[in-house]
Motif scaffolding. Structure first.
Motif: not given
Lengths: 457, 131
Positions: B21-25, B82, B85-92, B94
């Motif tokens: 990951d890089k941010g939301d990408t 989503d 990083g720390t914002v995402s709610l996804m299991t994955d 990153q």
């Protein structure tokens, strides 16, 4: 030709194999041990810790490690370079000095600590002076979240590391250095590479990229026939054998587990890659499409031909800001019709949240064991799926709404679909979200503040 | 390459991959097992087809970069995490397993290539040709 300089990776993130640095030190001769503890999320975590206790905010694993290995490093002349300092490098350095004294390295050990990457105290001045610190992806100016900013650190290159090594440091501790600088800093120091030798620096960046995730270069997390990789319980971490002309080999200690092959190294080279022709670092822009890679057999991969260009006029800034709250709840549903039960439970839960008038920015329902990682690509659930874990996560600005959500999971056990378990852990915790805001800044306004302090044990 | 009929095989049999990951990408680096198959990947794994494969898992555009020196392609999947990083709610959160999600993609190869790569990428105890 002079002997190559052996730069050994010992950690790929904060939380990596605690024994790996010791194995690198004891498994054969090395000149440098480089320990990367930082990821984008790590800085946010460390910031949260420092907010609770001003004496922390660094990779605490580094201190007991140094207590263990300090005497041997000093005796054998192995230098340690690490970004363990996180958001509090001076506190980290003081703790390491104490550890060195306890370990009996007192009077013989010097720690170089890099400071000046912390922009928090200057943030308003910088914004007032026109440095908008726009988000690199969304282009939004930082002013939009200024009142919620918790930390701001500039990504540093290798110059301060080289200065610390030149000053006789046995241990170099930095904050938000780029991961790659930990590896190419020692090369610049050893080989006196000038800062305009872009091809050499670019080769160093490639070496750093190989090293920065530890065993990911030596068979860890490798999708190419993973079952064939030997002795992963004692996986050897990568060692770069650097040469003054910019060519280098990737290898690992003889007898260690894992493998160094074209496949394991290529897979790491493409990890977290953007535009491969323009891998931007504070010191050089490397072109990963110029890498010439040869698998020489015997756990040895040779890299040559790397080209690079000048760095950009900017440095990257890592800002952490408070972005609301989240919580994750889960329950396990068993056969028969496990997936159908989990989906029904999620519908009931969402209706209850709606009836309570709770609003969230996002509600995410996943079914672990079926679609939580590959989404619709996983297809329909197999008819006799033995079990699934329902995982529901919410995010919002209102802490009390998120807190109420955490109380709505357990009731499903008695008020929803049957054959449900896995709730023994209690209510889920509400987590504050400290989010990452990447931005660019004119390097000339921050570089003069970077400095190296020396502390002697 | 067109001497025999094309057969659809999972990318898993032609390439290995790693994602991050890089941010939301999310990025997915795809590496050909056999150098000779790299041109097939360049031809078949277009940014458009990868975007279509991921569907609603990737909200933003897909970018592709070529690394012929490593027989690899790099894909950037924008707005896939989503918030990341720390914002995402996804299991994955990153993007660690977007790699194998892409390796599910079926691509058309000549029959002799399909025969050569059959079963690759799967643990010998579980080898089947499924996408």
């Amino acid at each position: 030709m002079s002997k190559p300089v052996r730069i050994a990776a010992g950690q790929g993130f904060w939380g990596d194999d605690l024994e790996a640095p010791v194995r690198q030190l004891e498994g054969g001769p090395i000149d440098y041990l480089v320990l990367d503890y930082l990821a984008e999320v790590t800085m946010s975590i460390m910031q949260k810790q420092r907010a609770r206790d001003p004496s922390v905010g660094y990779a605490r694993d580094f201190v007991p490690l140094m207590e263990r290995i300090f005497p041997r490093c000093v005796a054998e002349g192995v230098k340690v370079v690490s970004n363990a300092g996180g958001v509090n490098p001076l506190a980290c350095a003081k703790a390491v000095i104490e550890a060195g004294r306890r370990a009996g390295a007192g009077g013989r050990a010097r720690v170089g600590v890099v400071v000046g990457d912390d922009l928090m105290d200057r943030l308003d001045d910088l914004l007032a002076a026109g440095h908008a610190l726009n988000h690199m992806e969304t282009r939004e100016p930082l002013a939009a979240v200024r009142d919620r900013v918790r930390s701001a650190n500039v990504y540093m290159g290798a110059r301060p590391i080289v200065e610390a090594l030149a000053g006789g440091a046995h241990v170099v501790i930095t904050g938000r250095s780029t991961d790659t600088a930990l590896t190419y800093g020692p090369m610049v120091h050893e080989f006196d590479w000038p800062w305009d030798a872009h091809d050499l620096l670019a080769a160093g960046v490639v070496a750093g990229h190989v090293n920065e995730c530890g065993a990911q270069a030596t068979g860890g997390n490798c999708s190419a026939e993973w079952w064939t990789l030997p002795k992963m319980a004692q996986v050897g971490f990568p060692i770069v054998e650097a040469e003054p002309g910019g060519e280098f080999s990737v290898t690992k200690h003889a007898g260690s587990g894992g493998a160094v092959t074209a496949r394991t190294v290529k897979e790491q080279l493409v990890y977290e890659m953007g535009d491969p022709t323009s891998y931007v670092t504070p010191d050089v822009t490397a072109d990963f499409t110029t890498i010439q890679l040869t698998d020489e057999g015997g756990d040895r991969v040779r890299i040559r031909g790397v080209r690079g260009g000048p760095p950009t006029p900017f440095l990257k800034v890592s800002v952490a800001y408070s972005a609301g709250f989240k919580a994750v709840g889960s329950l396990v549903y068993a056969w028969p019709d496990a997936a159908a039960k989990a989906r029904a439970a999620a519908r009931i839960l969402r209706e209850r949240l709606d009836r309570l008038g709770l609003a969230f920015d996002r509600v995410l329902v996943e079914t672990v064991g079926w679609d939580s990682t590959h989404g619709h690509l996983a297809g329909d659930p197999p008819p006799d799926l033995p079990e699934v874990q329902l995982r529901v996560a919410v995010r919002g600005r209102d802490r009390s709404a998120v807190a109420r959500f955490t109380r709505e999971i357990a009731p499903l056990v008695l008020t929803g679909p049957p054959s449900v378990t896995g709730f023994a852990g209690g209510r889920p915790a509400v987590q504050e979200i400290v989010a990452y805001w990447p931005a660019l800044i004119d390097r000339t306004v921050v570089e003069p503040n970077l400095a190296v302090h020396f502390l002697d044990a | 390459m067109t001497s025999t009929m094309a057969v659809a095989v999972p990318l898993l049999e032609l390439a290995h991959a790693r994602s991050g990951d890089k941010g939301d990408t999310a990025n997915v680096g795809v590496v050909a097992y056999d150098e000779e198959d790299y041109p097939l990947l360049v031809e078949q794994l277009t940014a458009e087809r990868v975007k279509e494969h991921f569907g609603d898992l990737v909200i933003g555009p897909v970018e592709r970069f070529e690394l012929p020196n490593l027989h690899a392609l790099n894909f950037l999947l924008h707005e896939a995490l989503d918030g990341g990083g720390t914002v995402s709610l996804m299991t994955d959160a990153q993007g660690k397993v977007f790699s194998t999600a892409l390796l599910r993609m079926r691509i058309a190869v000549p029959a002799e290539v399909a025969d050569r790569v059959r079963g690759r990428g799967r643990h010998p105890g579980t080898a089947t040709r499924t996408g």
